[in-house]
Design an enzyme around this catalytic site. Sequence first.
Site, PDB file in Angstrom:
ATOM      1  CG  ASP A   1      -0.298   0.373   2.488  1.00  0.00           C
ATOM      2  OD1 ASP A   1       0.919   0.107   2.631  1.00  0.00           O
ATOM      3  OD2 ASP A   1      -0.979   0.940   3.353  1.00  0.00           O
ATOM      4  CD  GLU A   2       4.786   2.205   2.975  1.00  0.00           C
ATOM      5  OE1 GLU A   2       4.048   1.766   3.885  1.00  0.00           O
ATOM      6  OE2 GLU A   2       5.785   2.905   3.187  1.00  0.00           O
TER       7      GLU A   2
END
Length: 374
Positions: free
Chosen positions: A110-111
């Site tokens: 998620d990053e």
Amino acid sequence: MGPRIVMLVDLDYFFAQCEELRNPSIKVMPVVVCVFSGRTEDSGVVSTANYIAREYGVKSGMPIFMAKKKLEATNAVFLPVDYTFYEEISNKVMDILKSFADRFEQVGIDEAYLDVTERANESFQKGCEIAAQVKNEILRLQKLTCSIGLAPNKLVAKIAADTQKPDGLTVVTLEHAASFLASLPVSRLIGVGTKTKARMQALGINSIFELSHFNMQRLIAAFGKTSATYFHNASLGIDEEPVQERGEASSISRIATLQKDSRELDFILEKTNELCKDIHAALTTTGKSFKTIGITLVTTDMKIHTRSETLESPTDSLETMRRTVKELLERFFTQQELKARRVGVKISNFLEKQRNQKQLTSFIQEAENETSVS
Ligand code: DCP
Ligand code: CA
Ligand code: CA
């Protein structure tokens, strides 16, 4: 050349936000995504929770029964993890992010880091506008919120992104990097885990400010030159690590059959240490460093299990490889009662070796020379 403009984009309460996407009616309730271990109905841990559940003290890694207790009086929803679904959404978001970056580096499901220096014409103001556009596009196209840190480097961008969540945008310019970090605890720096934090505490270092003013000779005596230099630079917000695409899907791996099926750590380590040595020799010829280390275990029931760990920064150290393999094995055998039949080790996520440390050191020396001249 002016300072770089780097952002770290991190999706908010990611797994739980994905679940809300699939079923918007749960958005107003505490949502807890769980890794059920299956032993009893409630055994397992919390993967993540939405911000409503967090208000009740629910956190990643907490036992499920504890989360249930905290949310007893609510209409909380407990859902099992569905990695396939989250990965699908992650891929779509990463594609959007890539379209905004000169250089792009995904660092987790998620990053990702985006270097936008060129397209922002080296203007921090323009960088902020791009960050705002990124947030808008992710919301418009995927209906997800994220938090962004915008800074002159990866180190500061990551910490900045963490300071305002959810749906935050935190901007830290080069001039403000050191003062932004000063008041934060050392544990906020990448590479300062529980052990390092305790050792620093014993030296009287708690805040990043204290770290930045700590005597360099003593820091070297305590942590060795490489780490001490890294910590010192990091405390001042100095980080030259480039944003870079992950190496092609290449890896180096070795696998071997044990003389007997076993779950005895020392016995298995003899074998994996050999494998690590082989892999290390092969790595040396490539001149690259690696970030991810994995183990494969074929257990007596012929099932294949894999576990891996991605380090904070790339390394070419045999010791680190062996230590990580040991940790992965230890973790595996505390979770599983099975015996291993075959064991394998794999390193991946290669990066060209960098000359950063040298650059950083000379940067510091220059700075010191300047002071001594004035
Ligand atoms: N994750 C997990 N177990 C952990 C930490 C994280 O399973 N101990 C998973 C679930 C998270 C995802 O990884 O949704 C991303 O982790 P983050 O640390 O970015 O946390 P979140 O995105 O959940 O929350 P935040 O809003 O704080 O970023
Ligand atoms: Ca996140
Ligand atoms: Ca994350």
